[in-house]
Design a protein around this motif. Structure first.
Motif, PDB file in Angstrom:
ATOM      1  N   HIS A   1     -21.703  -5.214 -25.541  1.00 28.25           N
ATOM      2  CA  HIS A   1     -22.440  -4.560 -24.459  1.00 28.25           C
ATOM      3  C   HIS A   1     -21.652  -4.637 -23.160  1.00 28.25           C
ATOM      4  CE1 HIS A   1     -25.952  -3.795 -26.802  1.00 28.25           C
ATOM      5  NE2 HIS A   1     -26.182  -5.073 -27.062  1.00 28.25           N
TER       6      HIS A   1
ATOM      7  N   THR B   1     -28.208   1.729 -24.874  1.00 24.12           N
ATOM      8  CA  THR B   1     -27.641   1.008 -26.017  1.00 24.12           C
ATOM      9  C   THR B   1     -26.331   0.334 -25.641  1.00 24.12           C
ATOM     10  OG1 THR B   1     -28.679   2.529 -27.587  1.00 24.12           O
ATOM     11  CG2 THR B   1     -26.819   1.245 -28.395  1.00 24.12           C
TER      12      THR B   1
ATOM     13  N   GLY C   1     -27.122  -2.503 -23.177  1.00 23.04           N
ATOM     14  CA  GLY C   1     -27.905  -3.588 -23.763  1.00 23.04           C
ATOM     15  C   GLY C   1     -29.327  -3.570 -23.229  1.00 23.04           C
TER      16      GLY C   1
ATOM     17  N   PRO D   1     -33.201  -5.539 -23.223  1.00 24.50           N
ATOM     18  CA  PRO D   1     -33.893  -6.796 -23.531  1.00 24.50           C
ATOM     19  C   PRO D   1     -34.721  -6.675 -24.808  1.00 24.50           C
ATOM     20  CG  PRO D   1     -34.169  -6.225 -21.212  1.00 24.50           C
ATOM     21  CD  PRO D   1     -33.528  -5.049 -21.863  1.00 24.50           C
ATOM     22  N   GLY D   2     -34.591  -7.667 -25.689  1.00 20.59           N
ATOM     23  CA  GLY D   2     -35.400  -7.683 -26.903  1.00 20.59           C
ATOM     24  C   GLY D   2     -34.841  -6.885 -28.062  1.00 20.59           C
ATOM     25  N   ILE D   3     -33.754  -6.132 -27.831  1.00 21.07           N
ATOM     26  CA  ILE D   3     -33.156  -5.342 -28.914  1.00 21.07           C
ATOM     27  C   ILE D   3     -31.765  -5.900 -29.201  1.00 21.07           C
ATOM     28  CG2 ILE D   3     -32.343  -3.067 -29.635  1.00 21.07           C
ATOM     29  CD1 ILE D   3     -34.560  -1.834 -27.964  1.00 21.07           C
ATOM     30  N   LYS D   4     -31.582  -6.470 -30.370  1.00 19.97           N
ATOM     31  CA  LYS D   4     -30.298  -7.047 -30.755  1.00 19.97           C
ATOM     32  C   LYS D   4     -29.540  -6.037 -31.619  1.00 19.97           C
ATOM     33  CE  LYS D   4     -28.168 -11.170 -32.760  1.00 19.97           C
ATOM     34  NZ  LYS D   4     -27.183 -11.229 -31.675  1.00 19.97           N
ATOM     35  N   VAL D   5     -28.550  -5.418 -31.021  1.00 20.01           N
ATOM     36  CA  VAL D   5     -27.768  -4.395 -31.713  1.00 20.01           C
ATOM     37  C   VAL D   5     -26.675  -5.074 -32.540  1.00 20.01           C
ATOM     38  CG1 VAL D   5     -26.234  -2.405 -31.406  1.00 20.01           C
ATOM     39  CG2 VAL D   5     -28.232  -2.686 -29.915  1.00 20.01           C
ATOM     40  N   PRO D   6     -26.612  -4.776 -33.842  1.00 20.27           N
ATOM     41  CA  PRO D   6     -25.540  -5.365 -34.653  1.00 20.27           C
ATOM     42  C   PRO D   6     -24.194  -4.737 -34.295  1.00 20.27           C
ATOM     43  CG  PRO D   6     -26.818  -3.814 -35.963  1.00 20.27           C
ATOM     44  CD  PRO D   6     -27.503  -3.913 -34.647  1.00 20.27           C
TER      45      PRO D   6
ATOM     46  N   GLU E   1     -27.902   2.635 -33.244  1.00 11.80           N
ATOM     47  CA  GLU E   1     -28.390   1.415 -32.604  1.00 11.80           C
ATOM     48  C   GLU E   1     -28.460   0.291 -33.640  1.00 11.80           C
ATOM     49  OE1 GLU E   1     -31.775   1.344 -29.532  1.00 11.80           O
ATOM     50  OE2 GLU E   1     -32.711   0.474 -31.308  1.00 11.80           O
ATOM     51  N   MET E   2     -29.312   0.457 -34.631  1.00  8.07           N
ATOM     52  CA  MET E   2     -29.416  -0.524 -35.715  1.00  8.07           C
ATOM     53  C   MET E   2     -28.546  -0.156 -36.914  1.00  8.07           C
ATOM     54  SD  MET E   2     -31.205  -2.925 -34.687  1.00  8.07           S
ATOM     55  CE  MET E   2     -31.832  -3.084 -33.024  1.00  8.07           C
TER      56      MET E   2
END
Length: 338
Positions: free
Chosen positions: A13, A51, A54, A56-61, A104-105
């Motif tokens: 990010h 994306t 970054g 908050p609360g979303i963990k992008v692999p 994103e995911m």
């Protein structure tokens, strides 16, 4: 040795300059219930800016190929795929119901190839181009859901659209006009205002120079609590932030505020007095569904809709296209072709 492909990859990010086009990203293979598509076109949305930065609360692999919207041609079938054939032209709904959003995911469309679940595929009519189809999902699909699926705009309604020059905004302008509305389009430059007029907007307002809420009240009268005089019927607001209360203030009694995002802030100052005393409706629209996207492609096929595309750029220049979206230099969509 695994085959490689060209892709726009997010490895960490940060700012948009953290994005890199690489030539050695592993080319995917389709698993059971999946297909491999050769990407014909993909398009950016403001979501891609979030994306990269970054959320908050979303963990992008990481690493991940970004880009939610894409259209292309099936070149390989995974095990158990029966409905689709190699050579089929398809639009991809970016939402994988079990894994999340493409770009994103899961790896998205800013690459030469993309692996996609068959549950995300929508057949493209023969006359619809990859560029037009790839413009649709996040922007036009959301606009279609807000205005048409949710049945919120009537012929003769005065509809004020904030952020009218972007992807969702241009979609709202065109769809509202098709529904017979009087459209007030707000944008930040004379160039964008001229383009919105050409797109069919009845009035254009430069929000950098003019308070859009005061303009609407001056044009249509002050909203009244005990009659239905004054104000506009609908405000489309996906900016949030300090535009929220002014949007409430210019709505007529019984008017509707449509919201599908918050590019300028998700926790704006609120004034509930306007909502109850003017009997306002606040209607949210989240995402889009296959029937929205199919309906839009049918409109393109019939010649009643033409997505507004600012630029078509090669994959090598894709990061610059996303910067233009971030800095609001775009009229409509940025499309990328690998």
């Amino acid at each position: 040795m695994a085959e490689m492909m060209k892709a726009l990859v997010l490895e960490a990010h940060g700012d948009i300059d953290t994005l890199k086009v690489v030539n050695d990203y592993p080319k995917p293979s389709p698993g059971p219930g999946e297909v491999l598509i050769r990407v014909g076109a993909s398009s950016f949305n403001y979501h891609d800016v979030f994306t990269v930065k970054g959320m908050p609360g979303i963990k992008v692999p990481m690493p991940v190929v970004i880009g939610l919207d894409m259209a292309g041609q099936i070149v390989e079938l995974g095990e158990g795929v029966a409905k689709w054939r190699v050579g089929d032209r398809v639009l991809v709904n970016p939402l994988n119901k079990t894994k999340g959003l493409m770009g994103e995911m899961l790896d998205g469309g800013m690459a030469e190839y993309c692996r996609v679940s068959t549950g995300q595929l929508i057949a493209m009519p023969p006359e619809v181009s990859y560029a037009d189809a790839a413009s649709l999902p996040v922007a036009y699909g959301t606009a279609h859901r807000m205005l048409i699926t949710h049945d919120t705009v009537r012929a003769g309604d005065k509809v004020l659209i904030l952020g009218a020059s972007g992807g969702v905004g241009t979609g709202c302008v065109m769809l509202a006009k098709q529904l017979g509305a009087e459209v007030i389009a707000c944008a930040g430059s004379a160039e964008k205002m001229a383009a919105l007029t050409a797109l069919g907007a009845d009035h254009v307002v430069n929000y950098r120079e003019t308070d859009f809420s005061k303009w609407a009240i001056q044009q249509y009268g002050k909203p009244q609590r005990r009659t239905y005089e004054g104000g506009v019927d609908v405000v489309i607001n996906f900016t949030g932030g300090d535009t929220w209360v002014p949007s409430l203030k210019c709505l007529k009694r019984g008017g509707t505020l449509l919201v599908c995002g918050a590019t300028a802030g998700h926790d704006p100052k609120e004034d509930l007095r306007y909502i109850w005393s003017f009997e306002l409706k606040v209607i949210g629209s989240n995402s889009f569904y296959d029937d929205d996207l199919s309906a839009l492609m049918d409109m393109i096929q019939a010649g009643t809709l033409k997505p507004t595309i600012d630029k078509v750029m090669p994959l090598e220049e894709a990061a610059e296209g996303l910067r233009m979206i971030r800095d609001r230099e775009v009229m409509g969509k940025i499309v990328v072709t690998p």
